[in-house]
Design a protein around this motif. Structure first.
Motif, PDB file in Angstrom:
ATOM      1  N   LEU A  24       0.830  -1.206   0.000  1.00 11.85           N
ATOM      2  CA  LEU A  24       0.000   0.000   0.000  1.00 11.85           C
ATOM      3  C   LEU A  24       0.865   1.257   0.000  1.00 11.85           C
ATOM      4  CD1 LEU A  24      -2.779  -1.049   2.549  1.00 11.85           C
ATOM      5  CD2 LEU A  24      -3.065  -0.668   0.087  1.00 11.85           C
ATOM      6  N   ALA A  25       2.012   1.156   0.640  1.00 11.54           N
ATOM      7  CA  ALA A  25       2.870   2.336   0.746  1.00 11.54           C
ATOM      8  C   ALA A  25       3.867   2.447  -0.403  1.00 11.54           C
ATOM      9  CB  ALA A  25       3.621   2.289   2.078  1.00 11.54           C
ATOM     10  N   THR A  26       4.120   1.327  -1.105  1.00 15.97           N
ATOM     11  CA  THR A  26       5.255   1.364  -2.029  1.00 15.97           C
ATOM     12  C   THR A  26       4.939   0.997  -3.478  1.00 15.97           C
ATOM     13  OG1 THR A  26       5.867  -0.828  -1.220  1.00 15.97           O
ATOM     14  CG2 THR A  26       7.033   1.037  -0.268  1.00 15.97           C
ATOM     15  N   ARG A  27       3.700   0.610  -3.763  1.00 18.70           N
ATOM     16  CA  ARG A  27       3.271   0.389  -5.150  1.00 18.70           C
ATOM     17  C   ARG A  27       4.055  -0.679  -5.908  1.00 18.70           C
ATOM     18  NH1 ARG A  27       3.249   5.470  -3.508  1.00 18.70           N
ATOM     19  NH2 ARG A  27       5.449   5.623  -4.021  1.00 18.70           N
ATOM     20  N   LEU A  28       3.500  -1.092  -7.047  1.00 20.70           N
ATOM     21  CA  LEU A  28       4.097  -2.220  -7.779  1.00 20.70           C
ATOM     22  C   LEU A  28       4.048  -1.990  -9.280  1.00 20.70           C
ATOM     23  CD1 LEU A  28       5.063  -5.256  -7.987  1.00 20.70           C
ATOM     24  CD2 LEU A  28       2.649  -5.877  -7.892  1.00 20.70           C
ATOM     25  N   LEU A  29       5.148  -2.332  -9.932  1.00 20.77           N
ATOM     26  CA  LEU A  29       5.204  -2.293 -11.390  1.00 20.77           C
ATOM     27  C   LEU A  29       5.491  -3.704 -11.908  1.00 20.77           C
ATOM     28  CD1 LEU A  29       5.562  -0.897 -14.199  1.00 20.77           C
ATOM     29  CD2 LEU A  29       7.950  -0.547 -13.581  1.00 20.77           C
ATOM     30  N   VAL A  30       4.663  -4.143 -12.853  1.00 20.45           N
ATOM     31  CA  VAL A  30       4.851  -5.460 -13.461  1.00 20.45           C
ATOM     32  C   VAL A  30       5.196  -5.241 -14.924  1.00 20.45           C
ATOM     33  CG1 VAL A  30       3.755  -7.676 -13.999  1.00 20.45           C
ATOM     34  CG2 VAL A  30       3.082  -6.420 -11.929  1.00 20.45           C
ATOM     35  N   GLN A  31       6.273  -5.865 -15.377  1.00 19.65           N
ATOM     36  CA  GLN A  31       6.629  -5.741 -16.774  1.00 19.65           C
ATOM     37  C   GLN A  31       6.881  -7.103 -17.384  1.00 19.65           C
ATOM     38  OE1 GLN A  31       9.712  -4.247 -20.047  1.00 19.65           O
ATOM     39  NE2 GLN A  31       9.964  -5.932 -18.632  1.00 19.65           N
ATOM     40  N   GLY A  32       6.458  -7.311 -18.604  1.00 20.75           N
ATOM     41  CA  GLY A  32       6.741  -8.561 -19.301  1.00 20.75           C
ATOM     42  C   GLY A  32       6.115  -8.496 -20.678  1.00 20.75           C
ATOM     43  N   ASN A  33       6.776  -9.114 -21.657  1.00 26.08           N
ATOM     44  CA  ASN A  33       6.231  -9.085 -23.020  1.00 26.08           C
ATOM     45  C   ASN A  33       4.898  -9.816 -23.073  1.00 26.08           C
ATOM     46  OD1 ASN A  33       9.534  -9.390 -24.448  1.00 26.08           O
ATOM     47  ND2 ASN A  33       8.361  -7.565 -23.903  1.00 26.08           N
ATOM     48  N   GLY A 171      -0.859   9.290  -4.764  1.00 30.01           N
ATOM     49  CA  GLY A 171      -1.980   8.459  -4.323  1.00 30.01           C
ATOM     50  C   GLY A 171      -1.833   7.902  -2.914  1.00 30.01           C
ATOM     51  N   ARG A 172      -0.601   7.674  -2.496  1.00 26.08           N
ATOM     52  CA  ARG A 172      -0.382   6.956  -1.244  1.00 26.08           C
ATOM     53  C   ARG A 172      -1.114   7.595  -0.057  1.00 26.08           C
ATOM     54  NH1 ARG A 172       2.780   7.303   2.951  1.00 26.08           N
ATOM     55  NH2 ARG A 172       3.784   9.160   2.124  1.00 26.08           N
ATOM     56  N   LYS A 173      -0.973   8.899   0.089  1.00 25.97           N
ATOM     57  CA  LYS A 173      -1.629   9.602   1.183  1.00 25.97           C
ATOM     58  C   LYS A 173      -3.122   9.367   1.190  1.00 25.97           C
ATOM     59  CE  LYS A 173       0.418  13.943   2.622  1.00 25.97           C
ATOM     60  NZ  LYS A 173       0.364  15.356   2.269  1.00 25.97           N
ATOM     61  N   ARG A 174      -3.670   9.292  -0.007  1.00 24.82           N
ATOM     62  CA  ARG A 174      -5.109   9.113  -0.133  1.00 24.82           C
ATOM     63  C   ARG A 174      -5.523   7.655  -0.063  1.00 24.82           C
ATOM     64  NH1 ARG A 174      -4.038  13.915  -2.441  1.00 24.82           N
ATOM     65  NH2 ARG A 174      -5.754  15.384  -2.702  1.00 24.82           N
ATOM     66  N   GLY A 175      -4.598   6.795   0.235  1.00 23.95           N
ATOM     67  CA  GLY A 175      -4.925   5.379   0.376  1.00 23.95           C
ATOM     68  C   GLY A 175      -4.883   4.593  -0.916  1.00 23.95           C
ATOM     69  N   LEU A 176      -4.492   5.250  -2.019  1.00 29.11           N
ATOM     70  CA  LEU A 176      -4.497   4.568  -3.310  1.00 29.11           C
ATOM     71  C   LEU A 176      -3.140   3.920  -3.584  1.00 29.11           C
ATOM     72  CD1 LEU A 176      -6.193   7.357  -5.468  1.00 29.11           C
ATOM     73  CD2 LEU A 176      -7.298   5.392  -4.361  1.00 29.11           C
ATOM     74  N   ALA A 177      -3.138   2.605  -3.746  1.00 33.09           N
ATOM     75  CA  ALA A 177      -1.898   1.904  -4.060  1.00 33.09           C
ATOM     76  C   ALA A 177      -1.928   1.474  -5.512  1.00 33.09           C
ATOM     77  CB  ALA A 177      -1.728   0.692  -3.148  1.00 33.09           C
ATOM     78  N   ALA A 194       8.694   5.320 -12.364  1.00 35.88           N
ATOM     79  CA  ALA A 194       9.704   5.571 -11.343  1.00 35.88           C
ATOM     80  C   ALA A 194       9.139   5.587  -9.932  1.00 35.88           C
ATOM     81  CB  ALA A 194      10.401   6.896 -11.634  1.00 35.88           C
ATOM     82  N   GLU A 195       7.822   5.758  -9.809  1.00 35.21           N
ATOM     83  CA  GLU A 195       7.245   5.869  -8.472  1.00 35.21           C
ATOM     84  C   GLU A 195       6.986   4.537  -7.805  1.00 35.21           C
ATOM     85  OE1 GLU A 195       6.962   8.440  -6.565  1.00 35.21           O
ATOM     86  OE2 GLU A 195       7.875   9.661  -8.132  1.00 35.21           O
ATOM     87  N   ALA A 196       7.123   3.439  -8.557  1.00 37.59           N
ATOM     88  CA  ALA A 196       6.935   2.128  -7.947  1.00 37.59           C
ATOM     89  C   ALA A 196       8.241   1.704  -7.284  1.00 37.59           C
ATOM     90  CB  ALA A 196       6.533   1.114  -9.007  1.00 37.59           C
ATOM     91  N   SER A 197       8.143   1.109  -6.087  1.00 37.25           N
ATOM     92  CA  SER A 197       9.353   0.608  -5.433  1.00 37.25           C
ATOM     93  C   SER A 197       9.419  -0.905  -5.484  1.00 37.25           C
ATOM     94  CB  SER A 197       9.391   1.039  -3.971  1.00 37.25           C
ATOM     95  OG  SER A 197       9.023   2.377  -3.846  1.00 37.25           O
ATOM     96  N   ASN A 198       8.314  -1.521  -5.939  1.00 37.42           N
ATOM     97  CA  ASN A 198       8.305  -2.975  -6.074  1.00 37.42           C
ATOM     98  C   ASN A 198       8.186  -3.345  -7.541  1.00 37.42           C
ATOM     99  OD1 ASN A 198       8.029  -3.840  -3.121  1.00 37.42           O
ATOM    100  ND2 ASN A 198       6.378  -2.333  -3.382  1.00 37.42           N
ATOM    101  N   PHE A 199       8.893  -4.409  -7.897  1.00 37.13           N
ATOM    102  CA  PHE A 199       8.900  -4.815  -9.305  1.00 37.13           C
ATOM    103  C   PHE A 199       8.709  -6.310  -9.434  1.00 37.13           C
ATOM    104  CE2 PHE A 199      11.646  -1.212  -8.635  1.00 37.13           C
ATOM    105  CZ  PHE A 199      11.136  -0.297  -9.530  1.00 37.13           C
ATOM    106  N   LEU A 200       7.953  -6.680 -10.439  1.00 38.69           N
ATOM    107  CA  LEU A 200       7.901  -8.076 -10.855  1.00 38.69           C
ATOM    108  C   LEU A 200       8.202  -8.065 -12.346  1.00 38.69           C
ATOM    109  CD1 LEU A 200       4.843  -9.245  -8.756  1.00 38.69           C
ATOM    110  CD2 LEU A 200       7.064 -10.396  -8.773  1.00 38.69           C
ATOM    111  N   MET A 201       9.377  -8.572 -12.687  1.00 39.27           N
ATOM    112  CA  MET A 201       9.823  -8.511 -14.078  1.00 39.27           C
ATOM    113  C   MET A 201       9.678  -9.871 -14.729  1.00 39.27           C
ATOM    114  SD  MET A 201      10.838  -5.500 -14.820  1.00 39.27           S
ATOM    115  CE  MET A 201      10.874  -4.010 -13.811  1.00 39.27           C
TER     116      MET A 201
END
Ligand SMILES: Nc1ncnc2c1ncn2[C@@H]1O[C@H](COP(=O)(O)OP(=O)(O)OP(=O)(O)O)[C@@H](O)[C@H]1O
Ligand SMILES: [Mg+2]
Length: 503
Positions: A24-33, A171-177, A194-201
Motif C-alpha cells: 500500500l505504501a510502495t506500489r508495484l510495477l509489473v513488466q513482461g512481453n 496516491g499513497r496519502k489518499r490510500g491509493l496503491a 519511477a514511483e513504484a518501489s516494487n517490481f515483478l519482471m
C-alpha cells in the motif's frame, strides 16, 4: 500487523509472498512481453488479496470481469457512462468501499483514456473521510501513461497521463496503491514507472526495455539479461513488499473461489454484490446535482448476435424509444409531434455541413432551438432517442430506409453498440443490405463525425476484432465488408474514393 499473500513459489519451492501493507505504501510495477503472464499475475494478486483490501481494476481488455461472480466485484461498463458519471461512480466506490472492475473494452483508445482519467480522478478527489486503503490495478498501463505522444488528442493524453501520475506519485496519502502492468517499459511514461518501489519482471526481449528495467531496479545491465529467458509465469521480484534481493519465482495458480482467513486490514462492509451495485450506481439522498442520467448497459453484442442467430424476434423498433421515454422524467403534457416533423427538423439541422462534426449534445441543442422555431416540442425526443435518430441520419438513412423486417435486425444489432460505432455500423449495414459498393474511408469517417479517414480504418479494425464485420479486398484492391450477424455483404468499393455523396 501485516498480511502477506502468497504470489507463488521460489525456485526452492518456498512460498514467495507479497506484504500487502507494505505494498500500500510502495506500489508495484509489473513488466513482461505479451504472453509472459502479467494478467495472470495480476489476477493472482487480486484474488489472493480480495478479502483483505478494496480493489479497483482498470481493465482495457475486459479480462477481469470474471472476478465478479467469484469475488463480488461490480463490473462497470465504461462505455455506458459519460465521463462525469464515471467520476461520480468512482466517488461512490470510495464512499461505500465496493470493489469494482472498470471494463473499458468497448471504447476506442482515446475514449479509454478519457474514461479512465475520469474514473481515476474521481477516486483521487474524494473527501478525506473516504481515504480508505485500496489497490488500484491498471493493466496495459502504457495505454494510459504513454511515454510519447500517439495518435490520440493532446487533451486525452494529458488527462490520462495526469491521472496516472497522480495515482502513482500522490496516491499513497489518499490510500491509493497503484499496481501497474505493462508489456513495454520503454513505452511507459518514466515518471509513472519511477514511483513504484516494487517490481515483478517477466520475460523481456527488447534491449531497450531490458535497459530501462535494469535502471529502475538498480541492476547491472548484464544482470538484467536474466529477464530474457524467463518462461511464462516466471518473474523476478524485488522491492520492500517482495524481497530485498532479486528473487525468481513462479506465479501460482488462480482460484475460482474466495477463501476464508483472519482479517487484519480493515474489513470491508458485508454488502451483497447487488446492494453494492445499487449503492454506487444510484445517487444518494444528499448528493449534489450531476451530469446526464446513467443509462443501463444495452445487451452485450455477442449475446445479441447469438440471440439473433437463434432467430428470436428482435425487439420492435419503437420499444427502445418507449423505454427511454419511460425512464426519463415525464415530458410536459404537449401533443407528440409526428415523427416525420421531427425528421424534417433533424434533416434541416444536419444540412449544415459542419453539423456532423459537432458533439451529440451540441446538435441536440441546435435541434431543440429549431423545433421551437417550428412550434414543435423537440423534447418529446429525449437524448437517447435523438442519439439513435442521429446515428441513422449520420449513416445517411431516412425513415423509409428503416422499414422492413430485415432492417429491424440491423437496427437491433446497432442498438447494442456504443454511440461511436452505431452510425458506422448502420452505414455499412445499409450498403450491404442494398448490395451497394462498400463506403469509402471518407464516408465512414463522416458517419463517425470525424474528418480523418485514418480514424475510419481504426474503427473498422476495432469492429472486425469484435466480430461485427468481416473486411476483405478483391483482386483490384476494392474493399468488401460483410456483416456476419445479418448475412449481408457490400459490393466492392474503393476505400480511398473521395466521393462523399453516393454510397
Ligand atoms: N503462472 C501461470 N500459470 C499458469 N498459466 C499461466 C501462468 N501465467 C500465465 N499463464 C497463462 O499464459 C497465458 C498468457 O498469460 P497472460 O494473459 O497473463 O499474459 P500477458 O502477459 O498478460 O499477455 P498480454 O500482454 O498479451 O496481455 C494465459 O493463457 C495464462 O493463463
Ligand atoms: Mg494481459
Amino acid at each position: 500487523m501485516s498480511v502477506a499473500i502468497e504470489m507463488g513459489k521460489t525456485q526452492g519451492g518456498q512460498p514467495a509472498t507479497l506484504d500487502l501493507e507494505e505494498l500500500l505504501a510502495t506500489r508495484l510495477l509489473v513488466q513482461g512481453n505479451s504472453g509472459s503472464g502479467k494478467s495472470h499475475l495480476l489476477r493472482r494478486l487480486i484474488e489472493q488479496s480480495a478479502q483483505w483490501v478494496q480493489q479497483v481494476v482498470i481493465d482495457p481488455e475486459g479480462d477481469f470481469v470474471t472476478l465478479a461472480d467469484a469475488y463480488g466485484h461490480v463490473v462497470v461498463d465504461a462505455a455506458a457512462h459519460t465521463e462525469a458519471a464515471l467520476q461520480q461512480v468512482a466517488a461512490r466506490v470510495r464512499q461505500h468501499r465496493v470493489s469494482v472492475v472498470v471494463n473499458l473494452e468497448n471504447l476506442e483508445t482515446e475514449r479509454q483514456m478519457r474514461h479512465a482519467a475520469a474514473f481515476l480522478g474521481g477516486l483521487f478527489d474524494v473527501d478525506r473521510d473516504y481515504w480508505f486503503p485500496m489497490l488500484v490495478v491498471v493493466d496495459e498501463a502504457q495505454l494510459f501513461a504513454p511515454a510519447a505522444a500517439g495518435e490520440v488528442s493532446d487533451e486525452a493524453r494529458k488527462a490520462s497521463l495526469g491521472a496516472m501520475t497522480n495515482l502513482m506519485c500522490r496516491g499513497r496519502k489518499r490510500g491509493l496503491a497503484g499496481i501497474i502492468a505493462t508489456q513495454r517499459l520503454a513505452k511507459l511514461a518514466k515518471n509513472v514507472a519511477a514511483e513504484a518501489s516494487n517490481f515483478l519482471m517477466g520475460r523481456t526481449f527488447l534491449d531497450i526495455d531490458m535497459a530501462r528495467a535494469a535502471d529502475l531496479l538498480g541492476m547491472e545491465r548484464r544482470q538484467a539479461e536474466m529477464f530474457r529467458d524467463l518462461a511464462r509465469g516466471h518473474f523476478v521480484a524485488l522491492g520492500p513488499a517482495l524481497s530485498r534481493r532479486p528473487l525468481p519465482l513462479r506465479i501460482g495458480d488462480v482460484e475460482t473461489n474466495g477463501r476464508a482467513g483472519n482479517a487484519c486490514l480493515l474489513p470491508l462492509p458485508a454488502t451483497q454484490p447487488e446492494d453494492a451495485r445499487g449503492l454506487i450506481l444510484t445517487a444518494g439522498a444528499n448528493e449534489p446535482a450531476r451530469a446526464p442520467a446513467i443509462r443501463p448497459t444495452p445487451a452485450d453484442t455477442a449475446q445479441l448476435l447469438a440471440q439473433l442467430a437463434a432467430s428470436k424476434p428482435p425487439p420492435p423498433p419503437g420499444q427502445a424509444l418507449v423505454e427511454a421515454a419511460l425512464s426519463a422524467p415525464p415530458p410536459p403534457p404537449r401533443p407528440v409531434p409526428a415523427k416525420v416533423e421531427l425528421d424534417v427538423v433533424l434533416r434541416e439541422v444536419l444540412s449544415d455541413p459542419d453539423a456532423l462534426f459537432r458533439s451529440v449534445a451540441q446538435i441536440y441543442q441546435d435541434f431543440l432551438v429549431r423545433c421551437r422555431q417550428h412550434g414543435i416540442n423537440g423534447r418529446t425526443l429525449d437524448m437517447g432517442g435523438f442519439r439513435r435518430r442521429l446515428a441513422s441520419a449520420r449513416a445517411g438513412l431516412d425513415s423509409d430506409a428503416a422499414a422492413g423486417p430485415e432492417w429491424d435486425n440491423a437496427q437491433a444489432v446497432a442498438e447494442a453498440l456504443t454511440e461511436d460505432i452505431q452510425p458506422v455500423f448502420l452505414l455499412l449495414a445499409r450498403a450491404a443490405h442494398d448490395r451497394a459498393p462498400c463506403p469509402s474511408n471518407a464516408q465512414i469517417a463522416r458517419a463517425r463525425g470525424s474528418r480523418s479517414p485514418r480514424r475510419a480504418l481504426g474503427l473498422l479494425e476495432h469492429m472486425e476484432a469484435r466480430g461485427l464485420i468481416a473486411v476483405s479486398a478483391d483482386a483490384w484492391g476494392a474493399r468488401v465488408i460483410g456483416i456476419p450477424a445479418l448475412g449481408w455483404q457490400t459490393a466492392p468499393g474503393n476505400p480511398d474514393s473521395g466521393d462523399e455523396d453516393t454510397p
